[in-house]
Design a protein around this motif. Structure first.
Motif, mmCIF file in Angstrom:
data_model
loop_
_atom_site.group_PDB
_atom_site.id
_atom_site.type_symbol
_atom_site.label_atom_id
_atom_site.label_comp_id
_atom_site.label_asym_id
_atom_site.label_seq_id
_atom_site.Cartn_x
_atom_site.Cartn_y
_atom_site.Cartn_z
ATOM 1 N N THR A 162 7.219 0.827 -0.952
ATOM 2 C CA THR A 162 6.383 0.390 0.172
ATOM 3 C C THR A 162 5.113 -0.348 -0.228
ATOM 4 N N ASP A 163 4.702 -0.279 -1.474
ATOM 5 C CA ASP A 163 3.473 -0.932 -1.943
ATOM 6 C C ASP A 163 3.747 -2.415 -2.184
ATOM 7 N N LYS A 164 3.692 -3.214 -1.135
ATOM 8 C CA LYS A 164 4.097 -4.622 -1.203
ATOM 9 C C LYS A 164 3.200 -5.459 -2.101
ATOM 10 N N ASP A 165 1.909 -5.145 -2.164
ATOM 11 C CA ASP A 165 1.019 -5.941 -3.011
ATOM 12 C C ASP A 165 0.900 -5.373 -4.431
ATOM 13 N N LYS A 166 1.631 -4.293 -4.703
ATOM 14 C CA LYS A 166 1.721 -3.668 -6.033
ATOM 15 C C LYS A 166 0.358 -3.318 -6.628
ATOM 16 N N ASP A 167 -0.566 -2.842 -5.760
ATOM 17 C CA ASP A 167 -1.872 -2.397 -6.249
ATOM 18 C C ASP A 167 -1.910 -0.886 -6.489
ATOM 19 N N GLU A 168 -0.739 -0.243 -6.337
ATOM 20 C CA GLU A 168 -0.579 1.204 -6.521
ATOM 21 C C GLU A 168 -1.378 2.022 -5.513
ATOM 22 N N THR A 193 -1.662 1.152 1.949
ATOM 23 C CA THR A 193 -2.515 0.956 3.110
ATOM 24 C C THR A 193 -1.815 1.532 4.334
ATOM 25 N N GLU A 215 -1.128 -0.079 6.919
ATOM 26 C CA GLU A 215 -0.157 -1.082 7.332
ATOM 27 C C GLU A 215 1.148 -0.965 6.531
ATOM 28 N N GLU A 216 1.024 -0.733 5.212
ATOM 29 C CA GLU A 216 2.221 -0.586 4.386
ATOM 30 C C GLU A 216 3.017 0.652 4.793
#
Length: 165
Positions: free
Chosen positions: A126-132, A135, A137-138
């Motif tokens: 689920t971590d679409k921006d891969k910042d670990e 959010t 929204e995610e």
């Protein structure tokens, strides 16, 4: 089948007397539960999946064990994810095949923390921006994964106020 069972029995029958104790019979039936039987589990897995007989499992053999498409059928998304799992996590030495040590790492991972594994899976998926970091929204975009997960008590924990959220 007889050869396989005989090999498994001989390994389980530690004292070599050809009479199985309760523990030896249990080891025969459930070899994955006994350290001294693990090489048999790995060997049987390789034999089951290795279709070309080279003693290694390539990505096509790995996928073929789980999915065989009908003629003209496209691969589902989960198959592509399994191909990625193979190359990123299963093939540790990145040579394109799984040897017996890599198979052992895959099928006999040792002590597994299921909650940690599930949490990592939820974040990975689920971590679409891969910042670990997840959010709101995610999480909402993937609500079905969270309400179906034991890690969130099947969604119940998401209804409670959390400082970290």
């Amino acid at each position: 089948m007889l050869t396989r069972d005989e090999r498994r029995f001989k390994k389980a029958n530690q004292d070599g007397n050809l009479i199985a104790t309760k523990e030896e019979f249990t080891a025969f039936l459930h070899p994955e539960e006994f350290d001294y039987m693990k090489e048999v589990v790995v060997q049987e897995t390789v034999e089951d999946i290795d279709k070309n007989g080279d003693g290694l499992i390539n990505v096509n053999e790995y996928i073929g064990d789980m999915f065989t498409p009908d003629e003209g059928e496209a691969e589902p998304d989960w198959v592509q994810k399994e191909r990625q799992q193979f190359s990123e996590f299963r093939d540790l030495n990145k040579d394109g095949s799984l040897d017996t040590s890599e198979v052992a790492h895959w099928i006999l991972p040792g002590e597994v923390d299921h909650a940690d594994t599930e949490a990592k899976h939820l974040i990975y998926e689920t971590d679409k921006d891969k910042d670990e970091k997840l959010t709101k929204e995610e999480i909402l975009a993937n609500w079905n994964m969270f309400v179906g997960s034991q890690a969130t008590n099947y969604g119940e924990d998401l209804t409670k106020k959390h400082d970290e959220l």
